[in-house]
Design an enzyme around this catalytic site. Sequence first.
Site, PDB file in Angstrom:
ATOM      1  N   LYS A   1       0.834  -1.197   0.000  1.00  0.00           N
ATOM      2  CA  LYS A   1       0.000   0.000   0.000  1.00  0.00           C
ATOM      3  C   LYS A   1       0.875   1.255   0.000  1.00  0.00           C
ATOM      4  O   LYS A   1       2.017   1.200   0.444  1.00  0.00           O
ATOM      5  CB  LYS A   1      -0.857   0.020   1.273  1.00  0.00           C
TER       6      LYS A   1
ATOM      7  N   ARG B   1     -10.146 -11.621   1.923  1.00  0.00           N
ATOM      8  CA  ARG B   1     -11.010 -12.678   1.370  1.00  0.00           C
ATOM      9  C   ARG B   1     -10.327 -14.047   1.416  1.00  0.00           C
ATOM     10  O   ARG B   1     -10.993 -15.068   1.467  1.00  0.00           O
ATOM     11  CB  ARG B   1     -11.445 -12.282  -0.047  1.00  0.00           C
TER      12      ARG B   1
HETATM   13  N1  BES Z   1      -8.047  -3.919   4.515  1.00  0.00           N
HETATM   14  C1  BES Z   1      -8.255  -3.486   3.189  1.00  0.00           C
HETATM   15  C2  BES Z   1      -9.590  -2.759   3.006  1.00  0.00           C
HETATM   16  C3  BES Z   1      -9.708  -1.433   3.713  1.00  0.00           C
HETATM   17  C4  BES Z   1      -9.424  -0.256   3.059  1.00  0.00           C
HETATM   18  C5  BES Z   1     -10.180  -1.375   5.003  1.00  0.00           C
HETATM   19  C6  BES Z   1      -9.566   0.954   3.704  1.00  0.00           C
HETATM   20  C7  BES Z   1     -10.326  -0.172   5.662  1.00  0.00           C
HETATM   21  C8  BES Z   1     -10.025   1.001   5.008  1.00  0.00           C
HETATM   22  C9  BES Z   1      -8.248  -4.681   2.235  1.00  0.00           C
HETATM   23  O1  BES Z   1      -7.445  -5.737   2.600  1.00  0.00           O
HETATM   24  C10 BES Z   1      -7.732  -4.199   0.932  1.00  0.00           C
HETATM   25  O2  BES Z   1      -6.609  -3.800   0.869  1.00  0.00           O
HETATM   26  N2  BES Z   1      -8.591  -4.250  -0.084  1.00  0.00           N
HETATM   27  C11 BES Z   1      -8.225  -3.818  -1.388  1.00  0.00           C
HETATM   28  C12 BES Z   1      -8.722  -4.855  -2.355  1.00  0.00           C
HETATM   29  C13 BES Z   1      -8.262  -4.627  -3.766  1.00  0.00           C
HETATM   30  C14 BES Z   1      -6.777  -4.901  -3.879  1.00  0.00           C
HETATM   31  C15 BES Z   1      -9.042  -5.550  -4.665  1.00  0.00           C
HETATM   32  C16 BES Z   1      -8.898  -2.486  -1.632  1.00  0.00           C
HETATM   33  O3  BES Z   1     -10.040  -2.311  -1.219  1.00  0.00           O
HETATM   34  O4  BES Z   1      -8.253  -1.603  -2.202  1.00  0.00           O
HETATM   35 MN    MN Z   2      -5.425  -5.491   1.956  1.00  0.00          MN
END
Ligand code: BES
Ligand code: MN
Length: 499
Positions: A277, A351
């Site tokens: 990230k 997931r």
């Molecule tokens: N933990 C994150 C989702 C999240 C984002 C929670 C912001 C709380 C605040 C999750 O694991 C994630 O990174 N999801 C990605 C999925 C994508 C790569 C398909 C996302 O939502 O960007």
């Molecule tokens: Mn994630």
Amino acid sequence: MHRLYHRAVTVSLTSQDPARLAVDALVVAVAQQDGAPVVLGADRLPKELRAQLADAAALGITGAADEVRRLPGTGLAATVVVLTGVGSADALTPEALRRAAGAATRELAGTGTVALAFPTDDVAAVAEGALLGAYSYTRYRASQTAKLAPVATIQIVTAHPRDPAALAAVARAEVIAAAVHGTRDLVNAAPNDLYPAAFAEAAKAAAKDSGAKGLKITVLDDKALAAGGYGGLIGVGQGSVRGPRLVKVSYSPSRPKAKVALVGKGITFDSGGISIKPAAGMEAMKSDMAGAAAVLHTVIAAARLELPVAVTGWLCLAENMPSGTAQRPSDVLTIRGGKTVEVLNTDAEGRLVMADGLVAAVEEKPDVVIDIATLTGAQLVALGHRVSAVMGTDDVRGEVVTAAAASGEQFWPMPLPADLRAGLKSKVADIANISDRFGGMLTAGIFLQEFVGTTPWAHLDIAGPAYNERSAHGYTPVGGTGVGVRTLLALLEGRSPAV
Ligand code: BES
Ligand code: MN
Ligand code: ZN
């Protein structure tokens, strides 16, 4: 480290004249009526104070929600009188009362004794709101803790302080608040302290400390997970020196009327892994275990309330880190039960661990399985910071919406469009872990659906509401909010009708 980090708060009921209550602060409610502020129950206040409040508008008081004002306790035994806004006088809902009570106790941190004199018989709402607001997280503060300490004793003025229903409502509110506070504590813990094994220890300690009967906890460590074929937890957890865990926490009453499984996402830190990230905002990803925390404390609360429903919680714990041992984009994992997943983005890790948890949960043939996860950024795009999403089997989704509305949490029903499954096709495996960007929250739901079979199911995405990075409001503090606990508990209560 696994103890609670907030002071225990006590609540009692009293029918005493509010003016004579020798407390640090007396809280009264102000509503908005025809554009003007109205102090509710003003007739119970001393003449001098009434005179002082006669032109509340001139004091800048409007009665809007989240407006909390302190004034001298003129004519009161209390030091100060606190005016807390409830918003429109025509909408004195239980949730409006909870928020007004909670905003007051939250603003009164550092104050010892507080009494609330609201003109309502809804002791449950006032007690719950006041308790939810009486929270602060001071674990990592070396100084100034007294100023930040939550309100220690709360008195609620009511005409019937010995009414068994009112006393039961207070007892229930105390259990709910302890569960929400416990969830917040886990979310607020720093991820160097709360890694998967530490979370598992914290779960054992919380169950033990609750004193509740019928609770049992088992922990699968990395070895046991590998032996059990939990490829999702192993794959996500392998980049961290702190290995993954699957915690099973079950509450078994003697004659259960229903059998419910709860599955929670417990990524103790989500760096994204190799699909790392951006640095800005990454610190919020310590909250990526909020679903697992809510599940743990919901099961404990169900046991404390002795609900006649069997509940099994599954905490899917892993730390998602980039390293030489981390999983790569293009790795293929085998989830428990045999389905294979091509990992195209290691940041779509929730997931993967939830798939293992859901498979394990449905193996035990529950009547219903509910999962809760900070699963997608797309949840925030769709519904913002304060409204969670619920997807799943129509009837269970409706059950969640009903339970949420009754408990004062905001959950909005979302669809699982079957056509989105096509985007998850993998060139090499049974399914890929990402699709295109649009409808990302629904795609994640479609992915999870693959692992629940025919069990009635709901999926709760709490990505935004679980963690408050903005300002405090109502009974909601900055940081972990504890969202989900009240809805899940209301759902369990709904599945255990009184006989
Ligand atoms: N933990 C994150 C989702 C999240 C984002 C929670 C912001 C709380 C605040 C999750 O694991 C994630 O990174 N999801 C990605 C999925 C994508 C790569 C398909 C996302 O939502 O960007
Ligand atoms: Mn994630
Ligand atoms: Zn995540």
